[in-house]
Design an enzyme around this catalytic site. Sequence first.
Site, PDB file in Angstrom:
ATOM      1  N   SER A  88       0.826  -1.193   0.000  1.00 53.37           N
ATOM      2  CA  SER A  88       0.000   0.000   0.000  1.00 53.37           C
ATOM      3  C   SER A  88       0.870   1.256   0.000  1.00 53.37           C
ATOM      4  O   SER A  88       1.835   1.335  -0.754  1.00 53.37           O
ATOM      5  CB  SER A  88      -0.978  -0.058   1.180  1.00 53.37           C
ATOM      6  N   ASP A 212      -9.790  -5.897  -4.406  1.00 51.24           N
ATOM      7  CA  ASP A 212      -9.394  -4.836  -3.477  1.00 51.24           C
ATOM      8  C   ASP A 212     -10.462  -3.736  -3.475  1.00 51.24           C
ATOM      9  O   ASP A 212     -10.697  -3.096  -4.499  1.00 51.24           O
ATOM     10  CB  ASP A 212      -8.039  -4.279  -3.939  1.00 51.24           C
ATOM     11  N   HIS A 240      -7.414  -5.937  -0.127  1.00 52.53           N
ATOM     12  CA  HIS A 240      -6.256  -5.036  -0.039  1.00 52.53           C
ATOM     13  C   HIS A 240      -5.121  -5.643   0.793  1.00 52.53           C
ATOM     14  O   HIS A 240      -3.964  -5.295   0.610  1.00 52.53           O
ATOM     15  CB  HIS A 240      -6.708  -3.694   0.570  1.00 52.53           C
TER      16      HIS A 240
HETATM   17  C1  LIG Z   1      -4.678  11.764   2.385  1.00 53.15           C
HETATM   18  C2  LIG Z   1      -3.620  11.694   3.419  1.00 53.15           C
HETATM   19  C3  LIG Z   1      -2.350  10.946   3.085  1.00 53.15           C
HETATM   20  C4  LIG Z   1      -2.503   9.466   2.881  1.00 53.15           C
HETATM   21  C5  LIG Z   1      -3.004   8.592   3.840  1.00 53.15           C
HETATM   22  C6  LIG Z   1      -3.268   7.227   3.603  1.00 53.15           C
HETATM   23  N1  LIG Z   1      -2.957   6.563   2.408  1.00 53.15           N
HETATM   24  C7  LIG Z   1      -3.416   5.305   2.497  1.00 53.15           C
HETATM   25  C8  LIG Z   1      -4.023   5.121   3.744  1.00 53.15           C
HETATM   26  C9  LIG Z   1      -3.928   6.309   4.459  1.00 53.15           C
HETATM   27  C10 LIG Z   1      -4.424   6.593   5.841  1.00 53.15           C
HETATM   28  C11 LIG Z   1      -4.500   3.791   3.805  1.00 53.15           C
HETATM   29  O1  LIG Z   1      -5.076   3.253   4.718  1.00 53.15           O
HETATM   30  C12 LIG Z   1      -4.057   3.086   2.539  1.00 53.15           C
HETATM   31  C13 LIG Z   1      -3.049   2.053   3.024  1.00 53.15           C
HETATM   32  O2  LIG Z   1      -1.871   2.337   3.170  1.00 53.15           O
HETATM   33  O3  LIG Z   1      -3.618   0.868   3.411  1.00 53.15           O
HETATM   34  C14 LIG Z   1      -2.856  -0.016   4.206  1.00 53.15           C
HETATM   35  C15 LIG Z   1      -3.485   4.189   1.690  1.00 53.15           C
HETATM   36  C16 LIG Z   1      -3.130   4.183   0.330  1.00 53.15           C
HETATM   37  N2  LIG Z   1      -2.522   5.220  -0.252  1.00 53.15           N
HETATM   38  C17 LIG Z   1      -2.190   4.932  -1.532  1.00 53.15           C
HETATM   39  C18 LIG Z   1      -1.520   5.750  -2.423  1.00 53.15           C
HETATM   40  C19 LIG Z   1      -1.151   7.096  -2.171  1.00 53.15           C
HETATM   41  N3  LIG Z   1      -1.501   7.835  -1.078  1.00 53.15           N
HETATM   42  C20 LIG Z   1      -0.949   9.111  -1.160  1.00 53.15           C
HETATM   43  C21 LIG Z   1      -1.070  10.188  -0.269  1.00 53.15           C
HETATM   44  C22 LIG Z   1      -1.623  10.184   0.992  1.00 53.15           C
HETATM   45  N4  LIG Z   1      -2.091   9.122   1.648  1.00 53.15           N
HETATM   46  C23 LIG Z   1      -1.790  11.447   1.782  1.00 53.15           C
HETATM   47  C24 LIG Z   1      -0.556  12.218   1.988  1.00 53.15           C
HETATM   48  C25 LIG Z   1      -0.241   9.169  -2.375  1.00 53.15           C
HETATM   49  C26 LIG Z   1       0.473  10.352  -2.836  1.00 53.15           C
HETATM   50  C27 LIG Z   1       1.818  10.595  -2.359  1.00 53.15           C
HETATM   51  O4  LIG Z   1      -0.016  11.168  -3.535  1.00 53.15           O
HETATM   52  C28 LIG Z   1      -0.375   7.932  -3.010  1.00 53.15           C
HETATM   53  C29 LIG Z   1       0.201   7.550  -4.372  1.00 53.15           C
HETATM   54  C30 LIG Z   1      -2.620   3.545  -1.907  1.00 53.15           C
HETATM   55  C31 LIG Z   1      -1.464   2.638  -2.255  1.00 53.15           C
HETATM   56  C32 LIG Z   1      -3.381   3.071  -0.662  1.00 53.15           C
HETATM   57  C33 LIG Z   1      -4.816   2.851  -1.015  1.00 53.15           C
HETATM   58  C34 LIG Z   1      -5.648   4.108  -0.851  1.00 53.15           C
HETATM   59  C35 LIG Z   1      -6.649   4.428  -1.935  1.00 53.15           C
HETATM   60  O5  LIG Z   1      -6.701   3.765  -2.968  1.00 53.15           O
HETATM   61  O6  LIG Z   1      -7.424   5.371  -1.772  1.00 53.15           O
END
Ligand SMILES: CC[C@H]1c2cc3[nH]c4c(c3C)C(=O)[C@H](C(=O)OC)c4c3nc(cc4[nH]c(cc(n2)[C@@H]1C)c(C(C)=O)c4C)[C@@H](C)[C@@H]3CCC(=O)O
EC number: 3.1.1.82
Length: 263
Positions: A88, A212, A240
């Site tokens: 993730s 997922d 997931h």
């Molecule tokens: C919006 C705030 C912050 C962020 C938080 C966040 N991202 C994920 C979670 C959380 C709390 C999850 O629970 C999920 C995960 O890790 O599950 C175990 C998250 C994902 N994030 C993804 C990609 C992704 N996230 C961000 C940015 C953020 N996430 C914020 C800074 C980016 C960027 C840097 O732009 C990216 C590429 C996925 C791999 C997972 C799934 C989430 C989804 O599909 O919505």
Amino acid sequence: MGGGDGGDDSVLHFVFVHGASHGAWCWYKLTTLLDAAGFKATSVDLTGAGINLTDSNTVVDFEHYNRPLFSLLSDLPPHHKIILVGHSIGGGSVTEALCKFTDKISMVVYLAADMVQPGSTSSPHDSTMAVGEEDIWEFTYGEGDDKPPTGMLMKEEFRRHYYYSQSPLEDPTLACKLLRPAPLRALNGADKLAPNPEAEKVPRVYIKTAKDNLFDPLRQDRVVEKWPPSQLYILEESDHSAFFSVPTTLFAYLLRAVSFLQL
Ligand SMILES: CC[C@H]1c2cc3[nH]c4c(c3C)C(=O)[C@H](C(=O)OC)c4c3nc(cc4[nH]c(cc(n2)[C@@H]1C)c(C(C)=O)c4C)[C@@H](C)[C@@H]3CCC(=O)O
């Protein structure tokens, strides 16, 4: 958790990095399978996760968040290389590690993960983290209610559906006792890396999770199209959290992936 100091160079060494709110604990099935098969398997708690003692609300930069992983890599003996696996948003941590410790890594595996090419300007992620119309996130305000949020945790009633829909019931039961708020401010620093031609030479593997409900499989396809890996696997029955829902298939795919390594 798991493994020691990385001593025996003839044994393949896997290092696992968790996603948001999870910890080293979530890899317990995989590290058990790998240990039993004679491999070395280590899983880390990033700062503020799992049993790491730091309050995640105080973790403000991505380097601080990733420090336990960087310490592990910098403490490896010379010439000892690892296979780095990120889940993730832990994909951002492994890419950062790949750029910093390129010569310590023989392969990077992204599991339903954030896989963004260093130097690329666009992110496949829409920053709202909205899934449908539901408000699935709970924010923590470690610096006071009048200040911006410091942490983010999925609300309990949504976890089974979005994280663990295909997993045995006892895993989400345990997970709900162990999840901790993810450090919002630190995660905002993910994926801001300079181009890195050396890191690009390291083989990358993407493992897609087809059932997922959180990281939509179509969005995973876009990640793969944007930065094509050397190998792609699909876990057809996985939610997931493949480490809970399909650990033995994931184990088999990891072994198949590393069989292509030229050691
Ligand atoms: C919006 C705030 C912050 C962020 C938080 C966040 N991202 C994920 C979670 C959380 C709390 C999850 O629970 C999920 C995960 O890790 O599950 C175990 C998250 C994902 N994030 C993804 C990609 C992704 N996230 C961000 C940015 C953020 N996430 C914020 C800074 C980016 C960027 C840097 O732009 C990216 C590429 C996925 C791999 C997972 C799934 C989430 C989804 O599909 O919505």
